[in-house]
Design a protein around this motif. Structure first.
Motif, mmCIF file in Angstrom:
data_model
loop_
_atom_site.group_PDB
_atom_site.id
_atom_site.type_symbol
_atom_site.label_atom_id
_atom_site.label_comp_id
_atom_site.label_asym_id
_atom_site.label_seq_id
_atom_site.Cartn_x
_atom_site.Cartn_y
_atom_site.Cartn_z
ATOM 1 N N LYS A 1 4.460 5.312 -5.702
ATOM 2 C CA LYS A 1 4.446 5.229 -7.165
ATOM 3 C C LYS A 1 3.499 6.256 -7.771
ATOM 4 O O LYS A 1 3.816 6.885 -8.797
ATOM 5 N N LYS A 2 2.355 6.456 -7.148
ATOM 6 C CA LYS A 2 1.393 7.436 -7.646
ATOM 7 C C LYS A 2 1.983 8.840 -7.610
ATOM 8 O O LYS A 2 1.838 9.618 -8.564
ATOM 9 N N THR A 3 2.665 9.162 -6.514
ATOM 10 C CA THR A 3 3.307 10.468 -6.380
ATOM 11 C C THR A 3 4.410 10.644 -7.419
ATOM 12 O O THR A 3 4.547 11.709 -8.033
ATOM 13 N N ARG B 1 3.898 1.444 -1.123
ATOM 14 C CA ARG B 1 4.552 1.516 -2.436
ATOM 15 C C ARG B 1 3.610 2.096 -3.484
ATOM 16 O O ARG B 1 4.037 2.857 -4.357
ATOM 17 N N LYS B 2 2.339 1.773 -3.404
ATOM 18 C CA LYS B 2 1.374 2.314 -4.365
ATOM 19 C C LYS B 2 1.269 3.826 -4.231
ATOM 20 O O LYS B 2 1.160 4.554 -5.222
ATOM 21 N N VAL B 3 1.292 4.305 -2.986
ATOM 22 C CA VAL B 3 1.230 5.748 -2.739
ATOM 23 C C VAL B 3 2.469 6.428 -3.307
ATOM 24 O O VAL B 3 2.379 7.480 -3.967
ATOM 25 N N SER C 1 10.286 3.940 -8.489
ATOM 26 C CA SER C 1 8.942 3.454 -8.805
ATOM 27 C C SER C 1 8.942 2.001 -9.251
ATOM 28 O O SER C 1 7.886 1.379 -9.395
ATOM 29 N N THR D 1 0.835 -1.204 0.000
ATOM 30 C CA THR D 1 0.000 0.000 0.000
ATOM 31 C C THR D 1 0.868 1.253 0.000
ATOM 32 O O THR D 1 0.601 2.216 -0.727
ATOM 33 N N HIS E 1 4.729 9.067 -10.371
ATOM 34 C CA HIS E 1 4.182 9.156 -11.720
ATOM 35 C C HIS E 1 3.674 10.564 -12.024
ATOM 36 O O HIS E 1 3.831 11.068 -13.135
ATOM 37 N N LYS E 2 3.088 11.211 -11.018
ATOM 38 C CA LYS E 2 2.655 12.600 -11.189
ATOM 39 C C LYS E 2 3.867 13.510 -11.377
ATOM 40 O O LYS E 2 3.868 14.413 -12.228
ATOM 41 N N ARG F 1 5.289 13.275 -14.840
ATOM 42 C CA ARG F 1 4.515 14.060 -15.813
ATOM 43 C C ARG F 1 4.859 15.543 -15.700
ATOM 44 O O ARG F 1 4.989 16.244 -16.709
#
Length: 293
Positions: free
Chosen positions: A138-140, A134-136, A192, A132, A142-143, A146
């Motif tokens: 990775k989301k940060t 790691r998902k947070v 990531s 969980t 990936h943003k 971008r």
């Protein structure tokens, strides 16, 4: 990122030892771009960046440089350089936070597995907590990746006046900003769990795969897997592998091994990133002092 330069061709025209040193650091970083995206490779790039920023800071402190940059007509470029340096600091700070969060969760998992001596089933809850987190992260990331594209588009500017010395210095500062963002992008991709090797393999056309199936298979096997990917894979195998208690010993031992390697990897990356962060702050302070004064 598309804004990488082979080396700086826009350094101040007046001879100075720092000019050749900065060009050497640009060349080293350019050469390192062709290497792997492993943690050791990125640590090497972070060290190269530290040396580059040390030279840049010395160049900024030269009386001639400060005189050129302090001209009133250069105000818009000055603002752009300062905004860029702040943006790089923000990205570096975010990478530090991502490393720290991942490290703390991994160490907690490692501590729990040690207490259980690695021979018991029932790590699902702890692994889920790590996943969980790691998902947070990775989301940060990936943003942030971008956002880095937009920052890259702003890294090059058109000449603003006939002050060639100022043009050369500011252009060099923007090149330093650009190459720093590229290395930080590689670091964020590593954290990531991604890799350039994977993206290259996925980019092969269908015709190439049909014509060279053995080559594709060989390159897929040789594609470098970084420590973050290895740990994620080991944890996935442990939590989803439906085996008996005795058969589960191997996955548990594998996770413990990956956690030890992961801890060493994180420590090395943290040290390199922390040193770079301190140099970025030092350079920004020098810029602020130069422009304000």
């Amino acid at each position: 990122m598309a804004f990488y330069h082979t080396r700086s061709n826009s350094l101040p025209s007046r001879p100075h030892p720092l000019t050749s040193q900065i060009n050497e650091h640009f060349s080293r970083l350019n050469a390192s771009q062709a290497t792997s995206s492993s943690s050791s490779s990125i640590c090497h790039k972070l060290c190269c960046l530290q040396d580059l920023h040390d030279c840049v800071d010395k160049l900024i402190l030269l009386p001639l440089t400060q005189k050129s940059l302090a001209q009133e007509q250069n105000e818009k470029w000055v603002d752009n350089v300062l905004d860029g340096s702040l943006g790089v600091l923000d990205v570096c700070s975010m990478a530090r936070d991502a490393l720290l969060q991942t490290k703390e969760c991994a160490q907690e998992l490692q501590s729990i597995m040690r207490r259980r001596r690695g021979n018991e089933i029932g790590f699902s809850g702890e692994i889920q907590t790590y996943s969980t987190s790691r998902k947070v992260v990775k989301k940060t990331i990936h943003k942030a990746l971008r956002d880095l594209k937009d920052m890259g588009n702003k890294s090059s500017l058109s000449p603003f006046n006939k002050d060639h010395e100022a043009v050369a210095i500011v252009s060099m500062l923007k090149e330093v900003e650009a190459v720093t963002l590229i290395v930080l992008e590689s670091l964020l991709t590593l954290i990531s769990g991604g890799s350039k090797a994977q993206s290259k393999l996925s980019g092969w056309s269908l015709v190439s795969k049909l014509m060279h199936p053995k080559r594709i298979a060989c390159e897929a096997e040789e594609a470098e897997v970084n420590e973050f990917e290895k740990l994620d894979s080991a944890l996935h195998s442990l939590i989803y592998k439906k085996t008996s208690k005795s058969d589960n010993t191997v996955p548990v031992e594998n996770v413990q091994h990956q956690l030890k390697e992961f801890d060493l990897c994180i420590q090395e990356l943290e040290e390199g990133l922390e040193s770079l962060y301190r140099r970025l702050i030092k350079t920004r302070v020098s810029l602020l002092n130069t422009f304000v004064n």
